[in-house]
Enzyme design. Structure first.
Site, mmCIF file in Angstrom:
data_model
loop_
_atom_site.group_PDB
_atom_site.id
_atom_site.type_symbol
_atom_site.label_atom_id
_atom_site.label_comp_id
_atom_site.label_asym_id
_atom_site.label_seq_id
_atom_site.Cartn_x
_atom_site.Cartn_y
_atom_site.Cartn_z
ATOM 1 N N LYS A 55 0.843 -1.202 0.000
ATOM 2 C CA LYS A 55 0.000 0.000 0.000
ATOM 3 C C LYS A 55 0.874 1.247 0.000
ATOM 4 C CE LYS A 55 -3.698 -2.528 2.207
ATOM 5 N NZ LYS A 55 -4.246 -3.032 3.469
ATOM 6 N N GLN A 99 -4.857 -1.760 9.475
ATOM 7 C CA GLN A 99 -4.793 -3.110 8.923
ATOM 8 C C GLN A 99 -5.408 -4.125 9.887
ATOM 9 O OE1 GLN A 99 -3.688 -3.828 5.808
ATOM 10 N NE2 GLN A 99 -4.077 -5.995 6.087
ATOM 11 N N ASP A 122 -11.356 2.486 3.861
ATOM 12 C CA ASP A 122 -11.638 1.043 3.848
ATOM 13 C C ASP A 122 -13.140 0.783 3.724
ATOM 14 O OD1 ASP A 122 -9.733 -0.980 3.923
ATOM 15 O OD2 ASP A 122 -9.245 -0.636 6.035
HETATM 16 N N1 GUN Z 1 -7.107 -7.190 6.097
HETATM 17 C C1 GUN Z 1 -7.423 -7.936 5.013
HETATM 18 N N2 GUN Z 1 -8.011 -7.166 4.072
HETATM 19 C C2 GUN Z 1 -8.078 -5.926 4.575
HETATM 20 C C3 GUN Z 1 -8.568 -4.692 4.065
HETATM 21 O O1 GUN Z 1 -9.101 -4.590 2.951
HETATM 22 N N3 GUN Z 1 -8.433 -3.620 4.872
HETATM 23 C C4 GUN Z 1 -7.867 -3.708 6.108
HETATM 24 N N4 GUN Z 1 -7.801 -2.619 6.832
HETATM 25 N N5 GUN Z 1 -7.407 -4.832 6.607
HETATM 26 C C5 GUN Z 1 -7.502 -5.937 5.840
#
Ligand code: GUN
Length: 297
Positions: A55, A99, A122
């Site tokens: 990211k 995350q 998100d």
């Molecule tokens: N863990 C697995 N997929 C995601 C996601 O799309 N966003 C976040 N914040 N954590 C994750």
């Protein structure tokens, strides 16, 4: 030659979207705005570390500001909530991503509630979940939005189709169903959700003109569970031991790719399918958030 379905190239499709975003980022820069994304990682889960690194790299590549925060695995909930409050108040930050999963001493729900819904790139805050369900504009969660774009842009518009989703997580299965059933272009699907308690799963998955696997079990979907000529989207990312690989493991999806590809119209690979789409949708949400601050100014 062995018959095989078309391979849907998520890397290529995500790059098309990225090109459009580049122009938007330039336009924002000319008005003095650099979209900023804060990514918060708690603990040292290796898969999460990989995602977070990707990211950050993606932000840099697009000219976005990337603010990376790493907290120890034993971090208290209050410390994390304190950081979120700072990021909510920071005008350089247009998007906040914590995350998941979080360590067990931290209440995930409380954390997601603490993020300003206007920075919730998100799309996990209940306000944004509600907007998504009722079809109002807001941030769509990145993986489901990426799956929808992958279908539309590879020529498999879900409109009117029977979409069977295997998996009911808050991150993928549930929001994907909400997105694809909307009365909207690129949606209008008839959606069935299956899960671990579904009786006679194969009889239902075989009805899917579009089958989406998001269960987190390596190679769970076998050829006899798939309709001939279906389009298959594999959201799974699973590490399986592989002594011949340098890392000692390799990534496989929730679909038995080798078995299933011969039977279908099209299928996404792992890696290189849904993964790159998730990241580009995160970038899109961050740019959208930055643009909105200008519109409100
Ligand atoms: N863990 C697995 N997929 C995601 C996601 O799309 N966003 C976040 N914040 N954590 C994750």
């Amino acid at each position: 030659m062995e018959k095989t379905g078309k391979i849907i190239d998520g890397a290529k499709i995500s790059e098309e979207i990225r090109q459009g975003l580049r122009r938007e980022v330039e336009a924002l820069a000319s008005r003095g705005v650099t979209p900023g994304l804060a990514v918060v990682l708690v603990g040292e889960d290796p898969a999460s570390q990989v995602y977070v690194r990707r990211k950050n790299k993606s932000c840099v590549d697009l000219g976005l500001a990337s603010f990376s925060h790493e907290l120890p695995a034993d971090c208290t909930q209050d410390r994390l909530l304190g950081l979120i409050a700072e990021l909510n108040a920071d005008s350089r930050v247009h998007g906040i991503l914590v995350q998941l999963p979080l360590p067990k001493q931290i209440d995930e729900h409380k954390v997601l509630l603490a993020i300003d819904p206007d920075k919730d790139v998100d799309g996990f805050h209940p306000v944004n979940v509600g907007k998504m369900l009722s079809g109002e504009p807001g941030f769509l969660p990145c993986t489901p939005a990426g799956c929808q774009q992958l279908l539309i842009r590879s020529g498999y518009n879900p409109d009117g189709k029977h979409v069977v989703i295997v998996g009911r997580s808050n991150i993928v299965g549930k929001p994907l169903a909400a997105i694809l059933m909307q009365k909207a272009p690129g949606a209008n699907a008839t959606v069935t959700i299956c899960h671990s308690r579904t009786r006679d799963l194969p009889s239902i998955t075989r009805q899917g003109e579009i089958l989406i696997a998001a269960i987190g079990v390596p190679r769970f979907i076998k050829a006899d569970m798939v309709k001939e000529g279906a389009v298959v989207i594999d959201v799974g990312v699973n590490r399986v031991a592989d002594a011949t690989a340098k890392a000692g493991y390799r990534l496989v999806g929730d679909v038995d790719f080798e078995e299933v590809k011969a039977k279908v119209e099209a299928i996404t690979p792992v890696p290189g399918g849904v993964g790159p789409m998730t990241i580009v949708m995160l970038m899109k949400n961050t740019v959208q958030s930055a643009r909105r601050t200008l519109e409100e100014a």
